[in-house]
Design a protein around this motif. Structure first.
Motif, PDB file in Angstrom:
ATOM      1  N   LEU A 250       0.841  -1.195   0.000  1.00  0.00           N
ATOM      2  CA  LEU A 250       0.000   0.000   0.000  1.00  0.00           C
ATOM      3  C   LEU A 250       0.878   1.246   0.000  1.00  0.00           C
ATOM      4  N   GLU A 251       0.606   2.135  -0.932  1.00  0.00           N
ATOM      5  CA  GLU A 251       1.360   3.382  -1.032  1.00  0.00           C
ATOM      6  C   GLU A 251       1.102   4.257   0.199  1.00  0.00           C
ATOM      7  N   LEU A 252       2.188   4.784   0.796  1.00  0.00           N
ATOM      8  CA  LEU A 252       2.077   5.591   2.015  1.00  0.00           C
ATOM      9  C   LEU A 252       2.457   7.050   1.781  1.00  0.00           C
ATOM     10  N   SER A 253       2.379   7.500   0.535  1.00  0.00           N
ATOM     11  CA  SER A 253       2.724   8.895   0.252  1.00  0.00           C
ATOM     12  C   SER A 253       1.682   9.851   0.813  1.00  0.00           C
ATOM     13  N   ASN A 254       0.444   9.372   0.958  1.00  0.00           N
ATOM     14  CA  ASN A 254      -0.606  10.182   1.564  1.00  0.00           C
ATOM     15  C   ASN A 254      -0.373  10.277   3.071  1.00  0.00           C
ATOM     16  N   SER A 255      -0.272  11.492   3.597  1.00  0.00           N
ATOM     17  CA  SER A 255       0.071  11.677   5.013  1.00  0.00           C
ATOM     18  C   SER A 255      -0.983  11.085   5.943  1.00  0.00           C
ATOM     19  N   LYS A 256      -2.262  11.146   5.550  1.00  0.00           N
ATOM     20  CA  LYS A 256      -3.324  10.597   6.385  1.00  0.00           C
ATOM     21  C   LYS A 256      -3.183   9.081   6.499  1.00  0.00           C
ATOM     22  N   THR A 257      -2.965   8.418   5.353  1.00  0.00           N
ATOM     23  CA  THR A 257      -2.784   6.957   5.357  1.00  0.00           C
ATOM     24  C   THR A 257      -1.540   6.566   6.133  1.00  0.00           C
ATOM     25  N   LYS A 258      -0.474   7.367   5.994  1.00  0.00           N
ATOM     26  CA  LYS A 258       0.779   7.072   6.693  1.00  0.00           C
ATOM     27  C   LYS A 258       0.598   7.161   8.205  1.00  0.00           C
ATOM     28  N   ASN A 259      -0.128   8.164   8.660  1.00  0.00           N
ATOM     29  CA  ASN A 259      -0.358   8.317  10.098  1.00  0.00           C
ATOM     30  C   ASN A 259      -1.221   7.183  10.653  1.00  0.00           C
ATOM     31  N   LYS A 262       0.982   4.042  10.952  1.00  0.00           N
ATOM     32  CA  LYS A 262       1.933   4.055  12.067  1.00  0.00           C
ATOM     33  C   LYS A 262       1.238   4.044  13.431  1.00  0.00           C
ATOM     34  N   GLU A 263       0.229   4.895  13.558  1.00  0.00           N
ATOM     35  CA  GLU A 263      -0.367   5.091  14.877  1.00  0.00           C
ATOM     36  C   GLU A 263      -1.418   4.045  15.236  1.00  0.00           C
ATOM     37  N   GLU A 264      -2.050   3.450  14.240  1.00  0.00           N
ATOM     38  CA  GLU A 264      -3.098   2.470  14.526  1.00  0.00           C
ATOM     39  C   GLU A 264      -2.685   1.048  14.153  1.00  0.00           C
ATOM     40  N   TRP A 265      -2.403   0.840  12.875  1.00  0.00           N
ATOM     41  CA  TRP A 265      -2.178  -0.531  12.398  1.00  0.00           C
ATOM     42  C   TRP A 265      -0.934  -1.147  13.022  1.00  0.00           C
ATOM     43  N   VAL A 266       0.177  -0.419  13.015  1.00  0.00           N
ATOM     44  CA  VAL A 266       1.419  -0.953  13.594  1.00  0.00           C
ATOM     45  C   VAL A 266       1.313  -1.030  15.110  1.00  0.00           C
ATOM     46  N   SER A 267       0.686  -0.035  15.718  1.00  0.00           N
ATOM     47  CA  SER A 267       0.547  -0.025  17.185  1.00  0.00           C
ATOM     48  C   SER A 267      -0.223  -1.240  17.679  1.00  0.00           C
ATOM     49  N   LYS A 268      -1.236  -1.654  16.918  1.00  0.00           N
ATOM     50  CA  LYS A 268      -2.013  -2.832  17.310  1.00  0.00           C
ATOM     51  C   LYS A 268      -1.180  -4.106  17.250  1.00  0.00           C
TER      52      LYS A 268
END
Length: 591
Positions: A250-259, A262-268
């Protein structure tokens, strides 16, 4: 008595294999022949030029005629008619390249070769290692899409193919052309490719090549694997609307998707709220992660589909990223530790200057300030100046005075282990998206399949750019010649991939391995021989053709073929007759 000697090695193998795969007839049918072309056809010229390129590691037109003149008897015997050197002049080869540059002609030829490739490869071979058994009724074929660039020392024009752009060859100073390829998912055999200007973005080349695939095949149930650029919403919608499948990062160039990542998907994954699944290869854990489903839709809401999001931490990817992070961290620390301000009149000025230097250093670094604890120290510099004053009565008055200045420097730079550990926990994670149901492709196998396809297309790009094809540098200038030559050299990659694939399938069918191909390791076995290793072995065997003229009659002699050569010919569906028939070729008395 006259004697003729020619070193033939792998030449009959290359030409016979290309003829067996109907390359001559396909080229003649789709690239056509000139009306006054009454000697060799374009297909026959192409096969001999490919034999020269693959055996000599050189694609330049200027040297082909000399090579043909040195192997004229063997080439004539392989083709079955007398080969005239005049068929391989620069002008004649240029006309062949021009025919390759015509889109309609080339795409028709690609269609034939693509169907030949897929017919050779049973779907069981493609799906068995990764997909569930019931997938064969739903997933009809699997492909990998990706782009690369080809550089050259060309002048740049606004309308030409050779333009400046993001260089995957790490040569931004050179003009380039973009190449988008679609290859079979596991073997890497080329299917189709598109060529565009060097300044074009990869994402704009996905939909045209997907549409071309639909013009060749009934693509319902086709699986496409791509890089993160393929994850753009419009491309995924395009694939889903045609009842096809995709898997890509999944492309993470979009700042909203990137946040969110990092903050939700990886944290879980880190805090233990999701069940972690290990991905195992060769009895070792290579990655781990979890997945969840979400609903995607187009802007109108008429098209909806379920999408799986795979959150994966690859240990290999993590180690590479950690190594780069540690290197950047150390470099930044060393640079910060050397900073010092200039001499200032007061402390605040010195501190502000040093703060500005530190901020400037972090603004140019990939490492943020939060990873460091920085201590300052103050240096007081006192300079004493002597002063002499002469009054009106000519009496001297001598004295001295002090001027105090301040300099501030970095005393100690400490890396915050807490921040570093927190960052490393989130390092190495990547999101992947796919619309393949989990009952067809599990979480572990989805990642393993993507990991496998990364190699297959890159190996094809390597074959295109390395010997024997060696596309760099391009020795042509005009756009039609650039396009035609890239496409023609792609046939060299196709030959290498398809021969290797046929050998692997034959060995797997017989449940055996081949031994002796590797130079210096005669007892080494492999179930996956490459075309390069096969051609190299034939060349090392020193197979010679000799002809002796006695009393006006030529007698031909061929070096006996080693057992391994006979084995390879048998696996490829050829026989030693392709060499033995050279004995029967009648050499004209005039030469």
């Amino acid at each position: 008595m006259e004697i003729i000697n020619e070193r033939i090695d792998d030449i009959p193998l290359i030409i016979s294999y290309l003829i067996k795969n109907k390359l001559v007839t396909s080229i003649d049918e789709h690239l056509k022949n000139h009306g006054n072309q009454n000697t060799l056809s374009n297909g026959e010229v192409a096969v001999i030029w490919l034999a020269y390129m693959l055996s000599q590691g050189d694609h330049r037109k200027a040297h082909v005629a000399d090579w043909v003149s040195q192997h004229q008897i063997i080439l004539s015997a392989c083709i079955g008619k007398r080969v005239d050197v005049n068929n391989f002049t620069d002008d004649r080869l240029t006309r062949l390249i021009f025919r390759c540059s015509i889109d309609d002609c080339w795409q028709a030829l690609e269609r034939d070769l693509a169907k030949t490739t897929l017919a050779l490869l049973p779907m069981e071979h493609v799906l068995e290692p990764y997909f569930e058994k019931n997938a064969i009724n739903i997933v009809k074929a699997a492909f990998k899409l990706d782009g690369t660039s080809v550089t050259g020392y060309h002048e740049v024009s606004q309308e030409g193919l050779m333009r400046y752009g993001y260089s995957k060859d790490h040569r931004p100073d050179l003009a380039q052309v973009k190449l988008m390829s679609c290859v079979e998912g596991l073997s890497g055999c080329p299917i189709i490719s598109d060529i565009d200007s060097g300044n074009v973005n990869d994402e704009s080349m996905y939909e045209p090549i997907l549409n071309r695939m639909r013009n060749i095949f009934h693509t319902e149930g086709f699986l496409y694997c791509g890089d993160s650029k393929m994850s753009l919403s419009k491309i995924r919608k395009n694939i889903v609307s045609n009842k096809e499948f995709y898997i890509c990062p999944l492309e993470l160039s979009n700042s909203k998707t990137k946040n969110v990542f990092k903050e939700e998907w990886v944290s879980k994954a880190i805090d233990g709220s999701k069940q972690i699944i290990n991905i195992i290869h060769n009895e070792e854990i290579i990655a781990y992660g979890y997945e969840f489903e979400r609903t995607e839709q187009d802007s109108t809401g008429t098209l909806q589909w379920n999408e799986r999001v795979l959150i994966v931490k690859s240990l290999g990817y993590f180690e590479g990223e950690k190594k780069r992070f540690d290197k950047a961290l150390k470099k930044t620390k060393d640079e910060i530790s050397k900073l010092t301000s200039k001499l200032c009149k007061d402390l605040d000025e010195a501190k502000n200057l040093l703060d500005a230097l530190i901020e400037d250093k972090f603004s140019k670094s990939k490492i943020s300030k939060e990873f460091f604890e920085i201590e300052y120290e103050i240096e007081e510099v006192i300079k004493t100046y002597k002063r002499t004053e002469i009054r009106r009565n000519e009496k001297k008055r001598e004295g001295s005075y002090d001027i105090k200045r301040y300099k501030m420097r970095v005393k100690k730079t400490t890396i915050s282990e807490e921040k570093k550990e927190e960052y490393l926990n989130k390092l190495g994670w990547r999101p992947f998206v796919t619309n393949i149901p989990s009952n067809l492709l599990s979480f572990s196998n989805a990642y393993s399949y993507y990991r496998k396809t990364q190699h297959v297309i890159e190996s094809g790009f390597h074959l295109l750019k390395a010997d024997p094809v060696g596309i760099r540098p391009l020795f042509v200038r005009r756009d039609d010649q650039i396009k035609g030559l890239i496409r023609f050299l792609g046939l060299g990659v196709y030959f290498q991939k398809i021969m290797s694939l046929e050998l692997i399938i034959a060995l797997k069918k017989n449940n055996e391995e081949i031994m002796g191909l590797t130079a210096g390791q005669p007892k080494r076995k492999t179930p996956t021989p490459t075309t390069i290793s096969v051609l190299s072995y034939f060349s090392r065997c020193g197979i010679n053709f000799s002809s002796i003229k006695i009393d006006g009659i030529w007698k031909n002699i061929i070096s006996p073929l080693p057992e391994l050569c006979l084995k390879i010919l048998d696996l490829l569906g050829l026989s030693d007759n392709i060499y033995e028939k050279l004995k029967k070729w009648q050499i004209p008395n005039e030469g």
